[in-house]
Design an enzyme around this catalytic site. Sequence first.
Site, PDB file in Angstrom:
ATOM      1  N   LYS A 133       2.161   2.082  -5.109  1.00 54.49           N
ATOM      2  CA  LYS A 133       2.892   1.594  -6.292  1.00 54.49           C
ATOM      3  C   LYS A 133       2.072   1.758  -7.568  1.00 54.49           C
ATOM      4  O   LYS A 133       2.625   1.986  -8.629  1.00 54.49           O
ATOM      5  CB  LYS A 133       3.249   0.100  -6.128  1.00 54.49           C
ATOM      6  CG  LYS A 133       4.225  -0.180  -5.014  1.00 54.49           C
ATOM      7  CD  LYS A 133       4.497  -1.657  -4.876  1.00 54.49           C
ATOM      8  CE  LYS A 133       3.286  -2.446  -4.436  1.00 54.49           C
ATOM      9  NZ  LYS A 133       2.785  -2.146  -3.089  1.00 54.49           N
ATOM     10  N   GLN A 172       2.416  -5.919  -3.151  1.00 53.58           N
ATOM     11  CA  GLN A 172       2.702  -5.936  -1.705  1.00 53.58           C
ATOM     12  C   GLN A 172       3.996  -5.163  -1.425  1.00 53.58           C
ATOM     13  O   GLN A 172       4.338  -4.274  -2.188  1.00 53.58           O
ATOM     14  CB  GLN A 172       2.766  -7.371  -1.164  1.00 53.58           C
ATOM     15  CG  GLN A 172       1.419  -8.059  -1.077  1.00 53.58           C
ATOM     16  CD  GLN A 172       1.008  -8.741  -2.363  1.00 53.58           C
ATOM     17  OE1 GLN A 172       1.796  -9.399  -3.002  1.00 53.58           O
ATOM     18  NE2 GLN A 172      -0.238  -8.589  -2.757  1.00 53.58           N
ATOM     19  N   GLY A 202      -4.100  -4.600  -4.472  1.00 55.20           N
ATOM     20  CA  GLY A 202      -5.108  -3.652  -4.936  1.00 55.20           C
ATOM     21  C   GLY A 202      -4.388  -2.403  -5.377  1.00 55.20           C
ATOM     22  O   GLY A 202      -3.950  -1.628  -4.556  1.00 55.20           O
ATOM     23  N   HIS A 203      -4.205  -2.256  -6.674  1.00 55.67           N
ATOM     24  CA  HIS A 203      -3.454  -1.104  -7.178  1.00 55.67           C
ATOM     25  C   HIS A 203      -4.424  -0.027  -7.660  1.00 55.67           C
ATOM     26  O   HIS A 203      -5.205  -0.248  -8.579  1.00 55.67           O
ATOM     27  CB  HIS A 203      -2.503  -1.548  -8.301  1.00 55.67           C
ATOM     28  CG  HIS A 203      -1.376  -2.388  -7.780  1.00 55.67           C
ATOM     29  ND1 HIS A 203      -0.529  -3.107  -8.576  1.00 55.67           N
ATOM     30  CD2 HIS A 203      -0.963  -2.611  -6.513  1.00 55.67           C
ATOM     31  CE1 HIS A 203       0.357  -3.731  -7.800  1.00 55.67           C
ATOM     32  NE2 HIS A 203       0.101  -3.456  -6.557  1.00 55.67           N
ATOM     33  N   ASP A 205       0.808  -1.225   0.000  1.00 59.40           N
ATOM     34  CA  ASP A 205       0.000   0.000   0.000  1.00 59.40           C
ATOM     35  C   ASP A 205       0.839   1.272   0.000  1.00 59.40           C
ATOM     36  O   ASP A 205       0.427   2.295   0.543  1.00 59.40           O
ATOM     37  CB  ASP A 205      -0.973   0.030   1.206  1.00 59.40           C
ATOM     38  CG  ASP A 205      -1.805  -1.225   1.274  1.00 59.40           C
ATOM     39  OD1 ASP A 205      -2.243  -1.694   0.209  1.00 59.40           O
ATOM     40  OD2 ASP A 205      -2.007  -1.750   2.385  1.00 59.40           O
TER      41      ASP A 205
END
Length: 424
Positions: free
Chosen positions: A17, A224, A41-42, A14
């Site tokens: 990225k 991650q 989750g990007h 988080d």
Amino acid sequence: MGKNIIVIGCQWGDEGKGKIVDLLAERADIIARFQGGANAGHTIIAAGKKFILHLVPSGIIHQGKYCYIGNGVVLDPFGLIEEMEFLKNEGISCAGRLFISSATNLVLPYHKLIDGIEEKKRSGSSIGTTLRGIGPAYKDKVDRCGIRFCDLFNQQRLQEKLELQKKLKAEYFDKSDDIRANIEIVYRDLMKISPIMKPLIADVSYELEKHKKEGKSILFEGAQGAMLDIDLGTYPFTTSSNTTVGGALTGLGIGPKMIDEVVGVVKAYTTRVGSGPFPTELTNEIGRQLQTIGGEFGATTGRPRRTGWLDMVTLRHACRINGVEKLAITKLDVLDDIDKINICNAYRLNGQLIEQAPLDLGDLWNVEPVYMEFDGWKSSTTGMTKFGDLPANARKYLDYIAHELGAEISLVSTGPGRQETIVV
Ligand code: IMP
């Protein structure tokens, strides 16, 4: 010939990225993901629209770029179809631009079921997983019984491998009336999607090398963060893949010389979701302020993220194990209103001062952070695009981070949008 850059999170995920990959993807021809799965989750904000991607590399948002998913990823094929549909509705087609390694292991419905059951069994010592079946799928891979992408196109082999699953996982499946434990349904659903998946299969290792020889540039997209690495992170409170640079080599089938530059993404403070040690955690008003202003809620699970000060000890560890040369600092603007900002520069462990991460990262539960106090800048940096325009105290804060980590700052993010970025 463009550079091949790898983007790695240096904290517990988080770090932002998604935005950094989105920016760098503009200059790359190919974007490749090498580990993790739909636990990621990007978040990308492009043309005023918000995209949250879990599996498809963030570069897909840029028309004309090719995206690869390597063998190191664990792929939920049903989740992938949903994501491709979502992108299609947004006018972004994956056809002819998204490719998946034949050797990628699949996350199937029963992995999610098992993830939930095992988390319950751990009770007090649960990891706080995303319940996306990641750990159970990697477990099958290492146990050499995983269903791989290429199995979708070999009916008999798929059937046999699923039959074996029934035997191996009898303790979970027998007596379970959860639909996810029904192997016949899994088989039927996989057969249904097999024709949609067929055009995506690729020899990712071979194709990446071919692209390199043609002078194309590749962006390697990590998911991650370093402290969640299965080997080098805060085990057992980690994910189940190698989130660090080594994961890109094995997760895509490339040699080390394919990577020209390592960009470490560091959030200007720290967050963590799920359980595990977090020495600089703030459970006070400032922690809540960071959570609210920073919108610190998981992009995958919606869980509130734990928040805390920047921790140079874990960052030194993350930069060393990844060979980070360039830093992208994100969410600087979240600190705009804070009076005094702390950076943890060392820990006190059993009466000793240590600047490097302890040999046993389990000791992170027992360390006391030693802080350096920085004066806040108390003015808005939101949307700034020039380093020189930043308030002096913000520059001091950033310079200190770069100096301590022995890396250069190449990007500073001052807001979620593409334009809200300082390119140094
Ligand atoms: P898993 O990867 O779902 O097995 O979760 C293991 C640990 O990694 C949990 O603490 C999760 O919260 C954390 N985790 C997994 N993926 C992410 C991510 O993308 N961002 C932040 N934390 C993550």
